[in-house]
Scaffold this motif. Structure first.
Motif, mmCIF file in Angstrom:
data_model
loop_
_atom_site.group_PDB
_atom_site.id
_atom_site.type_symbol
_atom_site.label_atom_id
_atom_site.label_comp_id
_atom_site.label_asym_id
_atom_site.label_seq_id
_atom_site.Cartn_x
_atom_site.Cartn_y
_atom_site.Cartn_z
ATOM 1 N N ASP A 122 -40.903 -9.398 9.830
ATOM 2 C CA ASP A 122 -40.364 -9.900 11.282
ATOM 3 C C ASP A 122 -40.892 -11.338 11.628
ATOM 4 O O ASP A 122 -41.568 -11.406 12.419
ATOM 5 C CB ASP A 122 -40.822 -8.793 12.285
ATOM 6 N N GLY A 123 -40.231 -12.264 10.985
ATOM 7 C CA GLY A 123 -40.914 -13.585 10.773
ATOM 8 C C GLY A 123 -40.614 -14.059 12.341
ATOM 9 O O GLY A 123 -41.565 -15.112 12.491
ATOM 10 N N ASP A 124 -39.716 -13.852 13.073
ATOM 11 C CA ASP A 124 -39.591 -14.512 14.175
ATOM 12 C C ASP A 124 -40.302 -13.813 15.427
ATOM 13 O O ASP A 124 -40.211 -14.566 16.540
ATOM 14 C CB ASP A 124 -38.117 -14.857 14.536
ATOM 15 N N ARG A 125 -41.089 -12.921 14.980
ATOM 16 C CA ARG A 125 -41.823 -12.048 16.058
ATOM 17 C C ARG A 125 -41.080 -11.482 17.376
ATOM 18 O O ARG A 125 -41.511 -11.487 18.382
ATOM 19 C CB ARG A 125 -43.076 -12.965 16.413
ATOM 20 N N SER A 126 -39.734 -11.251 16.908
ATOM 21 C CA SER A 126 -38.959 -10.848 18.180
ATOM 22 C C SER A 126 -39.189 -9.366 18.188
ATOM 23 O O SER A 126 -38.356 -8.839 19.119
ATOM 24 C CB SER A 126 -37.370 -10.927 17.634
ATOM 25 N N LYS A 127 -39.734 -8.447 17.522
ATOM 26 C CA LYS A 127 -39.935 -6.911 17.628
ATOM 27 C C LYS A 127 -39.025 -6.377 17.347
ATOM 28 O O LYS A 127 -38.480 -5.307 17.709
ATOM 29 C CB LYS A 127 -40.579 -6.901 19.135
ATOM 30 N N ILE A 128 -37.701 -7.023 16.569
ATOM 31 C CA ILE A 128 -36.613 -6.316 16.144
ATOM 32 C C ILE A 128 -36.396 -6.778 14.713
ATOM 33 O O ILE A 128 -36.180 -8.068 14.381
ATOM 34 C CB ILE A 128 -35.413 -6.766 17.062
ATOM 35 N N LEU A 129 -36.033 -6.035 14.031
ATOM 36 C CA LEU A 129 -36.189 -6.575 12.240
ATOM 37 C C LEU A 129 -34.407 -6.674 12.112
ATOM 38 O O LEU A 129 -33.614 -5.838 11.989
ATOM 39 C CB LEU A 129 -36.455 -5.494 11.291
ATOM 40 N N SER A 130 -34.225 -7.968 11.883
ATOM 41 C CA SER A 130 -33.005 -8.084 11.746
ATOM 42 C C SER A 130 -32.473 -7.994 10.301
ATOM 43 O O SER A 130 -33.345 -7.694 9.574
ATOM 44 C CB SER A 130 -32.735 -9.790 11.783
ATOM 45 N N PRO A 131 -30.994 -7.875 10.118
ATOM 46 C CA PRO A 131 -30.743 -7.762 8.676
ATOM 47 C C PRO A 131 -31.177 -8.491 7.590
ATOM 48 O O PRO A 131 -31.345 -8.209 6.618
ATOM 49 C CB PRO A 131 -28.982 -7.830 8.827
#
Length: 209
Positions: A122-131
């Motif tokens: 989760d590189g952008d630390r958005s707390k959501i794992l993108s595709p």
């Protein structure tokens, strides 16, 4: 058929243990894995497993039956032993591959870092794992499946059944891992790390008969 199903189930469950443990780590960090990302992980891991199975079958065609069976046992048992030492291996990678460094997507260092610290995908630390982030995680998770698939095929394997079970089991494994992680936030996930290794070692012994 029962013999094939037992072998396929042990292999897929052992390989899927990694996905469950990683999803558990995400759950503890309160990082969500949307269904689209779950499917990305499932497709990539299953595809790598499929390729490894066909590669193992190809190699097997050039080997005497006794040699192929011995290699099958050696690969699966060794991989299982390594996975039993999973925590020590990940600690070693963390020591020599610190998070402070910046990694490029799909570089070897990045993949090793994600293997040791799944939540770092989760590189952008958005707390959501993108595709896209799920793809990086899937590649790290596929490393064990690559070796396990080749080893299993050397001893003979029902490839369609294994691939089908991989698709069927991976989705609930990831979903269950996230759920358990959310429930056990703040605790250690090390208790699950030995499951895959034990499964592969059991499969190695099973393949001898």
């Amino acid at each position: 058929m029962i013999h094939d199903f037992v072998q396929a189930a042990i292999l897929v469950l052992a390989v899927s243990a990694d996905a469950l443990v990683s999803a558990f780590a995400y759950g503890m960090k309160k990082i969500k894995i949307p269904f689209k990302s779950v499917m990305v992980i499932t497709v990539i891991c299953s595809a790598v497993l499929a390729v490894s199975l066909f590669a193992g079958e190809f190699i097997r065609s050039f080997l005497p039956e006794g040699t192929a069976k011995s290699l099958c046992f050696l690969i699966l048992f060794s991989l299982g032993l390594v996975k039993l030492l999973d925590n020590a291996l990940k600690a070693l990678i963390r020591k020599h591959n610190p998070r402070a460094l910046k990694f490029k997507i799909l570089s070897l260092n990045f993949i090793l870092n994600v293997y040791a610290n799944p939540e770092d995908a989760d590189g952008d630390r958005s707390k959501i794992l993108s595709p896209a982030e799920a793809a990086a995680l899937a590649i790290a998770l596929s490393l064990d499946g690559l070796a396990a698939g080749v080893g299993s095929a050397l001893g003979g394997a029902n490839k369609p059944l294994i691939i089908a079970l991989s698709f069927i089991i991976s989705v609930p494994a990831i979903t269950l891992g996230c759920f358990l992680g959310n429930k056990a936030a703040g605790r250690s996930n090390s208790g699950f790390s030995w499951l895959g290794g034990a499964g592969l070692m059991a499969l190695a012994v099973y393949k001898l008969f």
